[in-house]
Design a protein around this motif. Structure first.
Motif, PDB file in Angstrom:
ATOM      1  N   UNK A  25       0.835  -1.196   0.000  1.00 35.23           N
ATOM      2  CA  UNK A  25       0.000   0.000   0.000  1.00 35.23           C
ATOM      3  C   UNK A  25       0.874   1.252   0.000  1.00 35.23           C
ATOM      4  N   UNK A  26       0.368   2.365  -0.523  1.00 36.12           N
ATOM      5  CA  UNK A  26       1.147   3.605  -0.537  1.00 36.12           C
ATOM      6  C   UNK A  26       1.252   4.274   0.839  1.00 36.12           C
ATOM      7  N   UNK A  27       0.580   3.732   1.828  1.00 34.09           N
ATOM      8  CA  UNK A  27       0.663   4.236   3.202  1.00 34.09           C
ATOM      9  C   UNK A  27       0.978   3.094   4.153  1.00 34.09           C
ATOM     10  N   UNK A  28       1.682   3.399   5.215  1.00 37.04           N
ATOM     11  CA  UNK A  28       1.950   2.406   6.262  1.00 37.04           C
ATOM     12  C   UNK A  28       0.808   2.478   7.278  1.00 37.04           C
ATOM     13  N   UNK A  29       0.178   1.314   7.503  1.00 32.84           N
ATOM     14  CA  UNK A  29      -0.968   1.248   8.417  1.00 32.84           C
ATOM     15  C   UNK A  29      -0.615   0.395   9.628  1.00 32.84           C
ATOM     16  N   UNK A  30      -0.868   0.930  10.801  1.00 28.48           N
ATOM     17  CA  UNK A  30      -0.546   0.258  12.065  1.00 28.48           C
ATOM     18  C   UNK A  30      -1.849  -0.084  12.776  1.00 28.48           C
ATOM     19  N   UNK A  31      -2.034  -1.362  13.077  1.00 34.06           N
ATOM     20  CA  UNK A  31      -3.246  -1.817  13.753  1.00 34.06           C
ATOM     21  C   UNK A  31      -2.968  -2.014  15.237  1.00 34.06           C
ATOM     22  N   UNK A  32      -3.558  -1.135  16.057  1.00 27.75           N
ATOM     23  CA  UNK A  32      -3.457  -1.249  17.518  1.00 27.75           C
ATOM     24  C   UNK A  32      -4.666  -2.055  17.982  1.00 27.75           C
ATOM     25  N   UNK A  33      -4.465  -3.341  18.188  1.00 22.36           N
ATOM     26  CA  UNK A  33      -5.563  -4.265  18.449  1.00 22.36           C
ATOM     27  C   UNK A  33      -5.691  -4.575  19.927  1.00 22.36           C
ATOM     28  N   UNK A  76      -7.131   2.120  16.016  1.00 27.63           N
ATOM     29  CA  UNK A  76      -7.327   1.592  17.370  1.00 27.63           C
ATOM     30  C   UNK A  76      -8.608   0.768  17.407  1.00 27.63           C
ATOM     31  N   UNK A  77      -8.485  -0.492  17.812  1.00 25.54           N
ATOM     32  CA  UNK A  77      -9.641  -1.383  17.913  1.00 25.54           C
ATOM     33  C   UNK A  77      -9.735  -1.918  19.340  1.00 25.54           C
ATOM     34  N   UNK A  78     -10.913  -1.811  19.931  1.00 25.32           N
ATOM     35  CA  UNK A  78     -11.104  -2.292  21.292  1.00 25.32           C
ATOM     36  C   UNK A  78     -11.236  -3.803  21.357  1.00 25.32           C
ATOM     37  N   UNK A  79     -11.082  -4.389  22.546  1.00 25.76           N
ATOM     38  CA  UNK A  79     -11.281  -5.829  22.725  1.00 25.76           C
ATOM     39  C   UNK A  79     -12.771  -6.168  22.698  1.00 25.76           C
TER      40      UNK A  79
END
Length: 246
Positions: A74-82, A196-199
């Motif tokens: 992807x043209x952007x770096x995506x960080x998943x805070x799970x 940011x994704x909650x539990x």
């Protein structure tokens, strides 16, 4: 065609040497023969179409036939805070997030996270998640192996996210799909993005407020309440479609 990863230092002109567990996988599990084609990524935006030239002790020697630029990132770096989920849901999340183009997965211990991991268990889990990320990267033809970070606290997650250009936080109490669409529309290729994704139990209101103070934009994913293993993948899918629109 089978896909493997190496470091740039393993590429020497028209020859690539593979070492470690991949050699056993190639030779004894896949039973790949001399002359078979294989795709190699160096994790640095280059991939190579190769053929197996031979096996040495604990090493496979490949002959490069074609060098190509990687076009799967992807043209952007995506960080998943799970938010740390229960059972083995994290394995599914890591696998599918890597397929959808995530740059990094960061498991986060949040207030409503039921699972509590001691240092030994956390290390073992992180190793397992990283193996899943590598397998998914191979299957998806990624140009790099996304990193799965060790479990961190919510405070540490907010500190890490402060370095990013855009922060998104899907929240079940948020409203206004029009606003969400506008937020997504304004994201530009090349910007770094944190999700940011909650539990399972979702976010505490205090956590949402802390994220907003750190610059997060609260968005809605519609009128339905999504499971934790669905929410992050939904945002990643939307971003993939948006960023690759050109």
């Amino acid at each position: 065609m089978q896909h493997f990863f190496v470091t740039p230092s393993q590429v020497e002109g028209d020859s690539i040497r593979i070492e470690g567990a991949d050699v056993n996988h190639m030779k004894n599990v896949l039973r790949m023969k001399v002359g078979e084609a294989v795709m190699i990524s160096d994790g640095n935006n280059l991939k190579y179409r190769c053929r197996i030239a031979g096996y040495e002790e604990e090493c496979a020697v490949l002959r490069v036939e074609e060098e190509m630029l990687v076009d799967t990132e992807l043209p952007s770096k995506i960080y998943l805070f799970q938010g740390l989920p229960k059972q083995d849901k994290m394995e599914l999340i890591v696998q599918k997030a890597v397929e959808l183009g995530v740059c990094q997965v960061i498991p986060v211990a949040m207030k409503r996270s039921v699972v509590k991991l001691d240092e030994k268990k956390a290390k073992k889990k992180a190793e397992r998640w990283q193996q899943i990320a590598e397998s998914a990267a191979k299957q998806a033809g990624r140009g790099c192996i996304p990193e799965v970070q060790p479990v961190i606290s919510y405070r540490e997650a907010l500190s890490k996210a402060a370095e990013l250009n855009v922060l998104l936080l899907p929240y079940e109490l948020a409203e206004g799909m029009k606003t969400t669409k506008e937020v997504i529309r304004k994201i530009l290729p090349g910007q770094s993005i944190g999700i940011f994704i909650g539990p399972e139990g979702g976010f505490e209101r205090e956590e949402v407020e802390q994220a907003m103070e750190a610059g997060a934009q609260v968005i809605t994913l519609g009128k339905r309440i999504l499971r934790t293993e669905t929410a992050g993948l939904t945002v990643l899918s939307i971003l993939m479609f948006h960023l690759e629109a050109e």
